[in-house]
Enzyme design. Structure first.
Site, PDB file in Angstrom:
ATOM      1  N   HIS A  11      37.992  42.133  49.505  1.00 37.73           N
ATOM      2  CA  HIS A  11      37.777  42.400  47.732  1.00 37.73           C
ATOM      3  C   HIS A  11      36.667  43.643  47.864  1.00 37.73           C
ATOM      4  O   HIS A  11      37.008  44.883  47.388  1.00 37.73           O
ATOM      5  CB  HIS A  11      37.586  41.255  46.936  1.00 37.73           C
TER       6      HIS A  11
HETATM    7  O1  RIB Z   1      38.376  38.039  43.006  1.00 37.26           O
HETATM    8  C1  RIB Z   1      37.401  38.695  43.902  1.00 37.26           C
HETATM    9  C2  RIB Z   1      35.806  39.036  43.625  1.00 37.26           C
HETATM   10  O2  RIB Z   1      35.358  37.776  42.960  1.00 37.26           O
HETATM   11  C3  RIB Z   1      35.218  39.315  44.473  1.00 37.26           C
HETATM   12  O3  RIB Z   1      34.262  40.326  44.138  1.00 37.26           O
HETATM   13  C4  RIB Z   1      34.437  38.144  44.965  1.00 37.26           C
HETATM   14  O4  RIB Z   1      33.169  38.042  45.643  1.00 37.26           O
HETATM   15  C5  RIB Z   1      34.318  37.361  43.762  1.00 37.26           C
HETATM   16  O5  RIB Z   1      33.297  37.763  42.977  1.00 37.26           O
END
Ligand code: RIB
Ligand code: CA
Length: 323
Positions: free
Chosen positions: A252
């Site tokens: 992500h």
């Molecule tokens: O949904 C994924 C995100 O949420 C990423 O940034 C993870 O680290 C959490 O913050």
């Protein structure tokens, strides 16, 4: 690359395993100049987030590490929520303090995250991209406290939201985690004058990291970053394996870094997104205007909907290993 043509970024985040990978990737990217890392409660509480940032910086052992700031310990209004069950109780797979070199607590400024963010943005008018990798509370707080300064940001680029795919918050999967944690903050940021780029699950799920490939790529190396990537991600990958049958994780926050460094990695669409700020099953839902008559409604952000998976993965290996 000289310092003057590197893109200036502030990383606002809730480290977290994928945040840690994002820090490593950003620091190893000559296209980016990380002015500061501001922390926010999200994956784990704020104390862990500050400490985890220092832990990653200690492993990186930099000559000129970025300044670190402590930010919001709770959302603007929403009830608290965390992801310790996903990232491990300390947010980095619970490896313990002895795993890390000595932390440099002097890097943590007394200036609150929102104030530091606005000050740095104003010091470099039109040049700073605020990269949000966690609940976007600090950015909203900076806009509330210092609207004139924050209006000088080049862009706000946030890994958040789920547009045409399910979110990752149970039980219904309406919202993505960061949007769920502070939907009011996200709605306020989307209302602000600075261009907002959204990097949602639609594209982060297109960059999965398979456990066996990670083991192959990092396992044959002896440096401590490679070892940390494997060690810290065991718990995170176990979660995805048990919860979703995916033996690995998703990149992500590293994707947010890749797009900041190389914007052509993703294709964006200008859209109007509504954020559900209700305290209900759909809290944090990021809903695009679908109705044919409203589809052309004034856009409030640019959403990444397609990504070059191969290029991102190549960049990930290269930058995390520091090749
Ligand atoms: O949904 C994924 C995100 O949420 C990423 O940034 C993870 O680290 C959490 O913050
Ligand atoms: Ca994050």
């Amino acid at each position: 690359m000289t310092s003057s043509n590197r893109k200036k970024v502030i990383m606002d985040m809730d480290p977290g395993v994928d945040d840690a990978l994002a820090i490593i990737m950003a620091i190893h990217s000559p296209e980016l100049e990380v002015l500061a890392i501001t922390t926010v409660a999200g994956n784990v509480g704020i104390d862990h987030c500050v400490k985890n940032t220092l832990r990653v910086l200690a492993l990186l052992d930099l000559e000129n590490p970025p300044i670190v700031a402590r930010g919001a310990e709770k959302a603007l209004k929403a009830k608290p929520h965390d992801a310790a069950s996903v990232h491990g109780e300390d947010g980095l797979g619970a490896l313990g303090d002895a795993y890390y070199p000595e932390l440099n607590w002097d890097l943590v400024t007394d200036e609150p995250a929102a104030d530091l963010m606005a000050r740095l943005v104003a010091e470099h008018p039109g040049e700073v991209t605020v990269m949000a990798d966690g609940p976007i509370t600090n950015v909203a707080e900076a806009i509330r406290r210092h609207p004139k300064e924050m209006a000088k940001a080049k862009a706000i680029q946030a890994m958040t939201g789920a547009i045409h795919v399910p979110g990752n918050i149970p039980p219904v999967g309406a919202a993505e985690f960061d949007a769920y944690c502070d939907p009011d903050a996200l709605a306020e940021v989307l209302d602000f004058t600075v261009p907002v780029f959204m990097v949602p699950l639609d594209v982060t799920h297109a960059v999965p990291l398979q456990r066996d490939i990670a083991q192959y790529e990092f396992g044959r190396r002896t440096d401590r970053i490679s070892k940390f990537v494997l060690d810290s991600s065991v718990h995170y990958m176990d979660f995805y394996r048990d919860d979703q049958g995916h033996d690995g994780c998703y990149l992500h926050d590293p994707l947010n870094v890749a797009i900041a460094a190389f914007p052509t990695i993703a294709r964006t669409e200008a859209m109007r997104i509504h954020v559900d700020t209700s305290d209900s099953l759909t809290r944090g839902l990021t809903l695009p205007y679908h109705h044919p008559r409203l589809k052309k409604a004034e856009p409030n952000c640019h959403v990444a909907l397609k990504v070059d998976t191969e290029r991102t993965m190549r960049l990930f290996w290269e930058r995390v290993r520091g090749d």
